[in-house]
Each structure stands twice: as structure tokens, then as C-alpha cells.
Design a protein around this motif. Sequence first.
Motif, PDB file in Angstrom:
ATOM      1  N   ILE A 160     -58.523 -91.512  47.395  1.00 20.19           N
ATOM      2  CA  ILE A 160     -58.386 -90.060  47.435  1.00 20.19           C
ATOM      3  C   ILE A 160     -58.981 -89.461  46.173  1.00 20.19           C
ATOM      4  O   ILE A 160     -58.627 -89.838  45.062  1.00 20.19           O
ATOM      5  N   ASP A 161     -59.893 -88.516  46.351  1.00 20.05           N
ATOM      6  CA  ASP A 161     -60.601 -87.907  45.240  1.00 20.05           C
ATOM      7  C   ASP A 161     -60.055 -86.499  44.980  1.00 20.05           C
ATOM      8  O   ASP A 161     -58.988 -86.348  44.400  1.00 20.05           O
ATOM      9  N   GLY A 162     -60.780 -85.486  45.404  1.00 20.28           N
ATOM     10  CA  GLY A 162     -60.328 -84.130  45.176  1.00 20.28           C
ATOM     11  C   GLY A 162     -59.184 -83.726  46.092  1.00 20.28           C
ATOM     12  O   GLY A 162     -59.049 -84.220  47.213  1.00 20.28           O
ATOM     13  N   MET A 163     -58.353 -82.818  45.605  1.00 21.58           N
ATOM     14  CA  MET A 163     -57.298 -82.227  46.399  1.00 21.58           C
ATOM     15  C   MET A 163     -57.327 -80.716  46.181  1.00 21.58           C
ATOM     16  O   MET A 163     -57.940 -80.229  45.226  1.00 21.58           O
ATOM     17  N   GLY A 164     -56.670 -80.005  47.065  1.00 24.93           N
ATOM     18  CA  GLY A 164     -56.685 -78.564  46.921  1.00 24.93           C
ATOM     19  C   GLY A 164     -55.710 -77.872  47.845  1.00 24.93           C
ATOM     20  O   GLY A 164     -54.987 -78.506  48.617  1.00 24.93           O
ATOM     21  N   TRP A 165     -55.698 -76.555  47.737  1.00 22.97           N
ATOM     22  CA  TRP A 165     -54.856 -75.707  48.559  1.00 22.97           C
ATOM     23  C   TRP A 165     -55.708 -74.673  49.272  1.00 22.97           C
ATOM     24  O   TRP A 165     -56.591 -74.048  48.668  1.00 22.97           O
ATOM     25  N   TYR A 166     -55.427 -74.505  50.550  1.00 18.09           N
ATOM     26  CA  TYR A 166     -56.033 -73.474  51.372  1.00 18.09           C
ATOM     27  C   TYR A 166     -54.926 -72.623  51.973  1.00 18.09           C
ATOM     28  O   TYR A 166     -53.764 -73.019  51.987  1.00 18.09           O
ATOM     29  N   ARG A 167     -55.283 -71.453  52.479  1.00 18.40           N
ATOM     30  CA  ARG A 167     -54.304 -70.626  53.153  1.00 18.40           C
ATOM     31  C   ARG A 167     -54.956 -69.912  54.325  1.00 18.40           C
ATOM     32  O   ARG A 167     -56.161 -69.680  54.348  1.00 18.40           O
ATOM     33  N   GLN A 168     -54.123 -69.564  55.295  1.00 16.76           N
ATOM     34  CA  GLN A 168     -54.598 -68.844  56.459  1.00 16.76           C
ATOM     35  C   GLN A 168     -53.556 -67.814  56.871  1.00 16.76           C
ATOM     36  O   GLN A 168     -52.421 -68.160  57.186  1.00 16.76           O
ATOM     37  N   ALA A 169     -53.965 -66.562  56.860  1.00 12.39           N
ATOM     38  CA  ALA A 169     -53.118 -65.465  57.298  1.00 12.39           C
ATOM     39  C   ALA A 169     -53.427 -65.136  58.748  1.00 12.39           C
ATOM     40  O   ALA A 169     -54.520 -65.434  59.244  1.00 12.39           O
ATOM     41  N   PRO A 170     -52.482 -64.512  59.456  1.00 12.55           N
ATOM     42  CA  PRO A 170     -52.725 -64.166  60.859  1.00 12.55           C
ATOM     43  C   PRO A 170     -53.988 -63.332  61.028  1.00 12.55           C
ATOM     44  O   PRO A 170     -54.198 -62.348  60.316  1.00 12.55           O
ATOM     45  N   GLY A 171     -54.835 -63.737  61.957  1.00 14.46           N
ATOM     46  CA  GLY A 171     -56.046 -62.999  62.244  1.00 14.46           C
ATOM     47  C   GLY A 171     -57.173 -63.198  61.256  1.00 14.46           C
ATOM     48  O   GLY A 171     -58.205 -62.527  61.369  1.00 14.46           O
ATOM     49  N   LYS A 172     -56.999 -64.093  60.297  1.00 13.37           N
ATOM     50  CA  LYS A 172     -58.022 -64.322  59.291  1.00 13.37           C
ATOM     51  C   LYS A 172     -58.461 -65.782  59.266  1.00 13.37           C
ATOM     52  O   LYS A 172     -57.770 -66.664  59.761  1.00 13.37           O
ATOM     53  N   GLN A 173     -59.611 -66.014  58.667  1.00 10.96           N
ATOM     54  CA  GLN A 173     -60.127 -67.365  58.506  1.00 10.96           C
ATOM     55  C   GLN A 173     -59.372 -68.096  57.399  1.00 10.96           C
ATOM     56  O   GLN A 173     -58.874 -67.485  56.455  1.00 10.96           O
ATOM     57  N   ARG A 174     -59.305 -69.400  57.522  1.00 17.17           N
ATOM     58  CA  ARG A 174     -58.719 -70.201  56.464  1.00 17.17           C
ATOM     59  C   ARG A 174     -59.615 -70.134  55.229  1.00 17.17           C
ATOM     60  O   ARG A 174     -60.841 -70.242  55.331  1.00 17.17           O
ATOM     61  N   GLU A 175     -59.011 -69.943  54.073  1.00 15.01           N
ATOM     62  CA  GLU A 175     -59.771 -69.816  52.847  1.00 15.01           C
ATOM     63  C   GLU A 175     -59.225 -70.739  51.768  1.00 15.01           C
ATOM     64  O   GLU A 175     -58.028 -71.028  51.723  1.00 15.01           O
ATOM     65  N   ARG A 176     -60.111 -71.180  50.902  1.00 15.20           N
ATOM     66  CA  ARG A 176     -59.694 -72.024  49.801  1.00 15.20           C
ATOM     67  C   ARG A 176     -59.057 -71.186  48.705  1.00 15.20           C
ATOM     68  O   ARG A 176     -59.546 -70.107  48.366  1.00 15.20           O
ATOM     69  N   VAL A 177     -57.971 -71.696  48.149  1.00 18.22           N
ATOM     70  CA  VAL A 177     -57.273 -71.029  47.069  1.00 18.22           C
ATOM     71  C   VAL A 177     -57.594 -71.678  45.727  1.00 18.22           C
ATOM     72  O   VAL A 177     -57.931 -70.997  44.753  1.00 18.22           O
ATOM     73  N   ALA A 178     -57.468 -72.992  45.662  1.00 19.92           N
ATOM     74  CA  ALA A 178     -57.704 -73.717  44.418  1.00 19.92           C
ATOM     75  C   ALA A 178     -58.000 -75.169  44.740  1.00 19.92           C
ATOM     76  O   ALA A 178     -57.622 -75.675  45.800  1.00 19.92           O
ATOM     77  N   ALA A 179     -58.669 -75.845  43.814  1.00 17.38           N
ATOM     78  CA  ALA A 179     -59.001 -77.247  43.991  1.00 17.38           C
ATOM     79  C   ALA A 179     -58.908 -77.970  42.659  1.00 17.38           C
ATOM     80  O   ALA A 179     -59.053 -77.361  41.596  1.00 17.38           O
ATOM     81  N   ILE A 180     -58.679 -79.272  42.742  1.00 15.48           N
ATOM     82  CA  ILE A 180     -58.578 -80.090  41.540  1.00 15.48           C
ATOM     83  C   ILE A 180     -59.205 -81.443  41.819  1.00 15.48           C
ATOM     84  O   ILE A 180     -59.012 -82.026  42.885  1.00 15.48           O
ATOM     85  N   THR A 181     -59.967 -81.947  40.861  1.00 15.04           N
ATOM     86  CA  THR A 181     -60.651 -83.216  41.035  1.00 15.04           C
ATOM     87  C   THR A 181     -59.765 -84.378  40.612  1.00 15.04           C
ATOM     88  O   THR A 181     -58.659 -84.199  40.108  1.00 15.04           O
ATOM     89  N   ASN A 182     -60.279 -85.578  40.790  1.00 15.83           N
ATOM     90  CA  ASN A 182     -59.550 -86.765  40.389  1.00 15.83           C
ATOM     91  C   ASN A 182     -59.407 -86.871  38.873  1.00 15.83           C
ATOM     92  O   ASN A 182     -58.541 -87.599  38.387  1.00 15.83           O
ATOM     93  N   THR A 183     -60.248 -86.145  38.150  1.00 13.08           N
ATOM     94  CA  THR A 183     -60.160 -86.116  36.695  1.00 13.08           C
ATOM     95  C   THR A 183     -59.502 -84.837  36.187  1.00 13.08           C
ATOM     96  O   THR A 183     -59.595 -84.508  35.009  1.00 13.08           O
ATOM     97  N   HIS A 184     -58.863 -84.088  37.083  1.00  8.06           N
ATOM     98  CA  HIS A 184     -58.055 -82.913  36.766  1.00  8.06           C
ATOM     99  C   HIS A 184     -58.858 -81.672  36.403  1.00  8.06           C
ATOM    100  O   HIS A 184     -58.301 -80.718  35.848  1.00  8.06           O
ATOM    101  N   ALA A 185     -60.148 -81.668  36.697  1.00  9.69           N
ATOM    102  CA  ALA A 185     -60.914 -80.438  36.584  1.00  9.69           C
ATOM    103  C   ALA A 185     -60.514 -79.502  37.721  1.00  9.69           C
ATOM    104  O   ALA A 185     -60.355 -79.930  38.867  1.00  9.69           O
TER     105      ALA A 185
END
Length: 120
Positions: free
Chosen positions: A31-56
Motif C-alpha cells: 500500500i502506497d498513497g492513501m487519501g480522503w474523498y467525499r461525495q455530496a448528494p447530486g455532486k461528483q466525488r472529489e478528492r479532499v486530501a492525500a498522503i504518500t508512503n513517506t508522509h508527503a
Amino acid sequence: QVQLTEYGGGLVQPGGSLRLSCAHSESVFTIDGMGWYRQAPGKQRERVAAITNTHATTYEESEKGRFTISRDKTKNAVYLQMIILKPEDAAVYFCHADDHIRPGRVVYLWGQGTLVTVSS
């Protein structure tokens, strides 16, 4: 099969805070990068934040300064600290991970989502 599970969603007032947690079911070295996405009713899923395996870390402009992503690989976990929440932040938040099963092959993992409601 590696699974992601999110925790920490709930109902908060505008200006309030929440801390979301996500853990994957196994200690997986691929497992390398991880992140958070969100989706509101009637909207496309969007990325909120991401973090790499080295914590960038990376953030979308609208969330920069309010949201903080962090990672604890000893617990197979990633977190999202959210402050000064706005009604437009209300959504189902999904945890995401990139699993590099082998060179040249990436599997994208998703949690089932945790609901964040922002209302007075």
C-alpha cells in the motif's frame, strides 16, 4: 482481500470539528498513497486530501488550512482532522488507498464511507 474501514463521521454544528479515521485490514507493505474523498448528494466525488508512503501531503485549495491528513503505518491507519466545518463540507467521506500489488499493477481500494453532517 484488503478492506478499508472509516470511522468518525457524525453530526456537527458549523464551525465544529471532526476527526475521521481509516484503517486497512492487514499490514500490507504494497500500500502506497492513501487519501480522503467525499461525495455530496447530486455532486461528483472529489478528492479532499492525500498522503504518500513517506508522509508527503496534498490538499485541495478549498480545504487547505482547515483539514489535516496524517498517517500511522504501525496501526495501518490514516486520519483526517477537520476544523471550522461548513455546511458545504457535509458529505459521505471515503477512505482511499493505492495498493501496488506488483510492479506496473495498482489496485485502488475504497472504504464504505462515513457520513459527515454539518447543520445547526
